[in-house]
Design a protein around this motif. Structure first.
Motif, PDB file in Angstrom:
ATOM      1  N   GLY A 198      33.713  13.763  -7.316  1.00 18.25           N
ATOM      2  CA  GLY A 198      33.587  12.941  -6.107  1.00 18.25           C
ATOM      3  C   GLY A 198      32.612  11.809  -6.303  1.00 18.25           C
ATOM      4  O   GLY A 198      31.565  11.769  -5.661  1.00 18.25           O
ATOM      5  N   TYR A 237      30.908  24.767  -3.668  1.00 15.30           N
ATOM      6  CA  TYR A 237      30.247  23.793  -4.564  1.00 15.30           C
ATOM      7  C   TYR A 237      29.377  24.597  -5.547  1.00 15.30           C
ATOM      8  O   TYR A 237      28.495  25.346  -5.108  1.00 15.30           O
ATOM      9  N   ASN A 280      32.990  20.850   0.855  1.00 11.30           N
ATOM     10  CA  ASN A 280      33.353  20.588  -0.537  1.00 11.30           C
ATOM     11  C   ASN A 280      33.600  21.963  -1.145  1.00 11.30           C
ATOM     12  O   ASN A 280      32.697  22.789  -1.116  1.00 11.30           O
ATOM     13  N   ARG A 329      41.770  20.220  -6.316  1.00 18.72           N
ATOM     14  CA  ARG A 329      41.127  19.237  -5.436  1.00 18.72           C
ATOM     15  C   ARG A 329      41.340  17.818  -5.946  1.00 18.72           C
ATOM     16  O   ARG A 329      41.135  17.543  -7.123  1.00 18.72           O
TER      17      ARG A 329
END
Ligand code: MLT
Length: 395
Positions: free
Chosen positions: A41, A130, A178, A370
């Motif tokens: 990200g 995460y 996340n 993702r």
């Protein structure tokens, strides 16, 4: 000397380092292929003008005797703490200045905060998660328990999902989440606050993606929930909000209602941290100005548009997915029951698109994947057109 053998209990390398290594091996073998990275990200749009103007001005100040600054306050300059305080106020959260600590990003402080807690605390994290929450606790030798996040609970596990034999002293919550992009509403978050208060647990709330929330009824801060100041520490970052992944600045809120923890954090920071550079803090301050807020909104909307492109394409290809609405992340079910890493290799090999294998976030992430909307518009469109070629008609 003895080494910290807890490190032996970690995966050999950090998830995003493993991915970077695999991609680099691929590009070395296939130099003619254009790889599109929708994995980590990391933002792609440059800093906005309000920020770069402030950075330039601060650089000039540092080169002039009368405005030069040496060591700054470890907790951050008051001008930035005041700006953060104002931002919270705009979401109806009142904070005192000395509850706000300027950091070099949420990731560092999520790890650093563990200095305040005893080794025998039991840790509860959602799965998928995460990896930083898990790894930092493993490094410290703490026991980590998991709570399942899955399609059944819409990737928003609640207190009733906690296993009967699990005791939770330190609870991690990330919302918008996340990796799944799921967001807790106020009622759901209230249950967690009540649970923490009743069990004398602490919630470590990661709000790094709050700026992606586009529904005002959804909480951007845990302190929008009554009682949260008695049981939660919040971590936020300008990385995704204002493109600071390389510039580094965030903020951590340690309420004074948490008893000794606020003073302990001051003690920890004054001992181990010399603060974020003055220049960067001036840039961060500009994010919270009227101009800065207008400019960053344009960038956030750009990423949201990318998320829509991804989501629309997956829909067209009949691939189950969630997220991408109040989050830069789209969480999809790998087509044809592929395993996450299998799908990673398949995409890299067939269409040179990089994503993040869900299994890297925990056992419940297996078979999921993702994608991030932080790429450029052109690359996102190109990646999705490649997706359509691969999955469009067959699904
Ligand atoms: C991610 O891709 O999950 C994030 O970039 C990680 C981070 O913010 O450290």
């Amino acid at each position: 000397m003895n080494i910290n053998t807890n490190y032996d209990n970690l995966e050999q390398s950090y998830l995003f380092s493993t991915i970077a290594k695999r991609v680099s091996e691929y590009t070395q073998k296939n130099p003619d292929k254009k790889v599109i990275r929708l994995g980590i990200g990391d933002v792609t749009l440059p800093l906005c003008k309000a920020v770069t103007d402030a950075l330039h001005k601060a650089v000039d100040e540092m080169g002039i005797q009368s405005t030069f600054r040496g060591y700054g306050p470890e907790q951050g300059y008051d001008f930035l703490r005041t700006a953060v305080q104002g931002y919270y106020k705009s979401h109806n959260v009142n904070l005192e200045l000395d509850e706000i600590f300027i950091s070099d990003g949420a990731k560092s402080d999520l790890g650093n905060i563990l200095d305040l807690f005893g080794a025998n605390n039991k840790v509860l994290v959602p799965d998928p998660v995460y990896p930083v929450y898990v790894d930092t606790n493993i490094m410290a030798g703490r026991e980590v328990s998991y709570i399942d996040a899955n399609q059944e609970n819409e990737f928003l596990p609640g207190v009733n999902d906690i296993g009967k034999d699990i005791k939770a002293d330190i609870i991690y919550i990330c919302s918008p989440n996340n990796p799944t992009g799921a967001v807790y509403n106020k009622t759901q978050l209230k249950e967690w606050v009540e649970y923490a208060l009743a069990n004398k647990a602490i919630i470590l709330f990661d709000s790094a993606y709050e700026c992606f929330i586009s529904d005002d009824s959804l909480p951007r801060s845990i302190y929008e929930i009554e009682g949260a100041k008695n049981c939660a520490i919040e971590f936020c970052s300008l990385s995704k909000t204002a493109g600071f992944t390389g510039t580094r600045c965030g903020y951590t809120i340690v309420p004074k209602n948490l008893g000794k923890l606020n003073k302990m954090w001051v003690r920890r920071q004054t001992t181990k941290f010399n603060g974020v550079p003055y220049i960067v803090q001036r840039g961060a301050e500009a994010v919270f100005t009227e101009e800065g807020q207008k400019e960053i909104k344009i960038n956030i909307d750009y990423y949201k548009e990318n998320a829509k492109v991804i989501s629309d394409t997956l829909k067209e290809c009949n691939i189950w997915h969630t997220g991408g609405k109040h989050s830069p992340y789209i969480w999809l079910r790998c087509p044809n029951d592929m395993k996450s890493w299998e799908f990673f290799d398949y995409l890299l090999e067939k269409i040179q698109v990089v994503g993040t294998p869900g299994a890297g976030f925990g056992k419940n992430g297996e078979n999921y994947f993702r994608l991030t909307s932080f790429g450029s518009k052109e690359n996102t469109l190109e990646a999705m057109s490649r997706f359509k070629t691969l999955f469009g008609k067959k699904q």
